[in-house]
Design an enzyme around this catalytic site. Sequence first.
Site, short mmCIF file in Angstrom:
data_model
loop_
_atom_site.label_atom_id
_atom_site.label_comp_id
_atom_site.label_asym_id
_atom_site.label_seq_id
_atom_site.Cartn_x
_atom_site.Cartn_y
_atom_site.Cartn_z
N ARG A 83 -20.05 -45.78 -82.83
CA ARG A 83 -19.38 -44.42 -83.76
C ARG A 83 -19.43 -44.77 -85.06
O ARG A 83 -18.69 -44.41 -85.78
CB ARG A 83 -18.01 -44.17 -83.21
CG ARG A 83 -18.27 -43.36 -81.95
CD ARG A 83 -16.77 -42.81 -81.51
NE ARG A 83 -15.67 -43.92 -81.11
CZ ARG A 83 -14.45 -44.09 -81.17
NH1 ARG A 83 -13.99 -42.77 -81.36
NH2 ARG A 83 -13.78 -45.07 -81.07
N CYS A 98 -15.70 -37.21 -81.64
CA CYS A 98 -16.42 -37.56 -80.41
C CYS A 98 -15.38 -37.51 -79.10
O CYS A 98 -14.26 -37.57 -79.24
CB CYS A 98 -16.75 -38.97 -80.40
SG CYS A 98 -17.86 -39.31 -81.91
N HIS A 151 -3.70 -21.12 -68.62
CA HIS A 151 -4.08 -21.04 -70.19
C HIS A 151 -5.35 -21.23 -70.57
O HIS A 151 -6.02 -21.95 -69.97
CB HIS A 151 -3.15 -22.09 -70.95
CG HIS A 151 -3.59 -22.31 -72.26
ND1 HIS A 151 -3.50 -21.60 -73.54
CD2 HIS A 151 -4.24 -23.51 -72.97
CE1 HIS A 151 -3.80 -21.73 -74.44
NE2 HIS A 151 -4.37 -22.76 -74.22
N GLU A 207 4.18 -33.66 -72.83
CA GLU A 207 2.48 -34.29 -72.45
C GLU A 207 2.50 -35.68 -73.40
O GLU A 207 1.11 -35.89 -73.90
CB GLU A 207 1.45 -33.20 -72.79
CG GLU A 207 1.36 -32.18 -71.96
CD GLU A 207 0.30 -31.12 -72.07
OE1 GLU A 207 -0.73 -31.35 -72.61
OE2 GLU A 207 0.49 -29.85 -71.47
N CYS A 211 -8.33 -20.94 -73.98
CA CYS A 211 -8.20 -20.58 -75.54
C CYS A 211 -9.65 -20.74 -76.13
O CYS A 211 -10.59 -21.32 -75.30
CB CYS A 211 -7.32 -21.76 -76.14
SG CYS A 211 -7.65 -23.45 -75.47
N HIS A 270 -3.91 -24.32 -84.63
CA HIS A 270 -5.03 -25.15 -85.52
C HIS A 270 -5.05 -25.14 -86.88
O HIS A 270 -5.88 -25.59 -87.70
CB HIS A 270 -6.44 -24.57 -85.04
CG HIS A 270 -6.79 -25.30 -83.47
ND1 HIS A 270 -6.35 -24.39 -82.45
CD2 HIS A 270 -7.10 -26.33 -82.93
CE1 HIS A 270 -6.41 -25.21 -81.34
NE2 HIS A 270 -7.10 -26.15 -81.48
N LEU A 293 -21.38 -43.76 -87.48
CA LEU A 293 -21.23 -42.45 -88.36
C LEU A 293 -19.60 -41.75 -88.36
O LEU A 293 -19.51 -41.56 -89.66
CB LEU A 293 -21.95 -41.43 -87.82
CG LEU A 293 -22.08 -40.07 -88.69
CD1 LEU A 293 -22.70 -40.30 -90.25
CD2 LEU A 293 -23.04 -38.94 -88.14
N ILE A 308 2.58 -23.93 -74.94
CA ILE A 308 1.43 -24.15 -74.09
C ILE A 308 1.50 -25.58 -73.43
O ILE A 308 0.54 -25.87 -72.56
CB ILE A 308 0.23 -24.05 -74.89
CG1 ILE A 308 0.05 -22.72 -75.74
CG2 ILE A 308 -1.27 -24.12 -74.18
CD1 ILE A 308 0.48 -21.13 -74.75
N GLY A 309 2.33 -26.43 -73.76
CA GLY A 309 2.45 -27.71 -73.05
C GLY A 309 2.66 -29.00 -74.19
O GLY A 309 3.69 -29.76 -74.01
#
Length: 762
Positions: free
Chosen positions: A16, A517, A642, A485, A644, A695, A18, A432-433
């Site tokens: 990784r 990633c 759920h 969670e 999305c 988000h 990049l 949602i959790g």
Amino acid sequence: MALTHNLGFPRIGARRELKQALEAYWRREIDVQQLKDQAKAIRKKNWLLQKEAGLNLIPVGDFALYDHMLNMSILLGAIPERFNSSQHDTMVDLYFAMARGTSDQSAMEMTKWFNTNYHYIVPEFNRQTHFQITSEQLFDEIKEAQTLGISPKVVLIGPLTYLFMGKETEVGFNRLELLPRLLPAYRNILSRIAALGVQWVQMDEPCLAFELEAIWLEKLSEVYTTLHGSGCQLLLTTYFDAIDKHTATLKALPVEGLHIDVCRAPHQLDAFLPDYPANKVLSLGIIDGRNVWRADLSQVFATLSKAQSLLGERLWIAPSCSLLHCPVDLQLEARLEGEIKGWLAFSVQKLNEIVILGQGLNQGKASIQTFLQESVEVRQARQQSKRIHHPLVQERVKKLTQRECQRHLPFAQRQSLQQHYFQLPLLPTTTIGSFPQTTEIRKARAAFRKGKLSHLDYLEAMRAEIQHVIRQQEEIGLDVLVHGEAERNDMVEYFAEQLWGYAFTENGWVQSYGSRCVKPPILYGDIYRPEAMTANWISYAQSLTSKPVKGMLTGPVTMLMWSFVRDDQPYSETALQLALAIRDEVKDLEQTGIGIIQIDEPAFREGLPLKKSAWAGYLKWAVQAFRVASSGVKDQTQIHTHMCYSEFNDILPAIAEMDADVMTIETSRSHMELLDAFVQFAYPNEIGPGVYDIHSPRIPDTGEMLALLKKALRHIPPHQLWVNPDCGLKTRDWTETHVALKKMVNAAHILRNQLIPIPNQT
Ligand code: GLN
Ligand code: ZN
């Protein structure tokens, strides 16, 4: 001679590199030159690796700092108005502004690339869009490769796919109208490439794998007639599904070659082989670019030999699609068990397979006999391995009855039982959790993994976090609580690690978008759940509060879609095995006294085949798997799901068939566009259309959420409506989470009061 080539190599780097360079640049730790140097070093490494592997043609132009569709937009100069280039110091900054937005420019939309888990930046089109070469990057890269002694085959997204995958930003405008402006720009690009002495250009046109409308299909001949004779030979490249419906058109198209995917659609070979034009190359995508299994070389070789007898020199061989979707190098996996490792091939290994097959075709089967023999033995060993077979699981799947695929009572009766039991208010509020995953949480998890934190200390840290999350939710005034969670690094990996039949890599990274990633676990065998996976955490959370705590699980379809899945049995079969494991977990939760259980299926839509005509087949088994997972409980137990970040309007009836008691679903970004579908289809169960976009750091006001809820009430009866955010809150911080949820709860209260009729005063 049969030619070997590659369609694209993973650009993120085996370790990784990049990602690290990008994030360092974004944090301003390195400058633009250092970023460019790092990118150049990755390209060099990738090219030399492919050259040394012995490939005849090596892709150039498959590299991108962020995304290859965004590269095309910059190359073509399709830069949306708002990114006035003068505000950006360098082209690289403009490029990142388009990908990620800035404080005053919103980013371009990002969405899934076909049915993969890779996300591309969606081109924006309107009447003002003009095309002209705006970036020298591609041409520089060609020269860079040539200096290294690489014979490049340049990779471009074809004009049809480029337009098709974009979106209009102006009502009443059809992006196809841009074609006459787009084609001259492509011609210019092609002549510049030709002037550099490049012979072949790979024109990626995967949109042909969709069932395109006639207006798009009709353009195919026009596009390639216009591009013909620009100095390069064109390899029209398709992947991800069959294109055999267009065999006749494609055979007649003025291009010098076609590439077809014979991994996802083996049958199409029979359509292309007969009467294949004498002046065209046929490239067969014969090594799966989207999975990690070693190929059965002897079977593949037999197919290729047949093709060679008809095509002779015109046969090329390649991976089915770009290796972008596959991890880089299996050799880096030091901890993977030897037996399982022997079954796998990552990008580097896949290129070796291609080269071996090429050698067999060019120097005779005898020259690769040992490889063929070995791959047969590996296949057989895998088939017979004890690790793969769990007779009890196979037996259970076989014995599944209709009764196990449905709840006892129909929804209306379950609803009244649940209402009676939980006594939730009208418009119940929930989340949602996940709650914010703070640095401390991540640190504790990492330390525990590395053995630096004892089991007891880890338990204590997680329990403290659960306590905190419960207290916060009580204070905010939510009705249905969650445990947060904190113990989960990833919603699929967390469960996969507790199931038999899954293996994990250390470096099996695949680019999801930009620098992000994912490391999909490898599902290799029958799925078996040895013991309860979540019950301890959830019941601990429940012990802290008198409000109901909702248990959180990942659904069978999402487990499947976000893993590398075994190729020795149909997906539908594997989905049922996963479903049974989750069903057992659901029952365990119920037994410990958890009355509300959510089975997340964010990847439900992702599994849809590209061709609409194949949707019904997929939906049937996907819905079935969810029902198996969710219907082992009492009718009083409330099952949530759920979903999305995709469009659900067109599969709403199938979602209803899943028969979850409550579905929470993303809608706030699209201002509840989903509800438009409710005019045609009355969603029968309870539903919580998300009222704020988690988000984004932006916190909407109570009034805004109230307006969205009122809009929802126009389509959804009040006793069916829930109030919740769009998705899990793990990427947010506590301060904003707290404020946002308070506002959300407040909106629910206001509306609740308006809905409850004021008692008659007389
Ligand atoms: N329960 C998960 C969470 O809250 C759901 C994640 C998702 O939808 N992708 O994080
Ligand atoms: Zn979500």
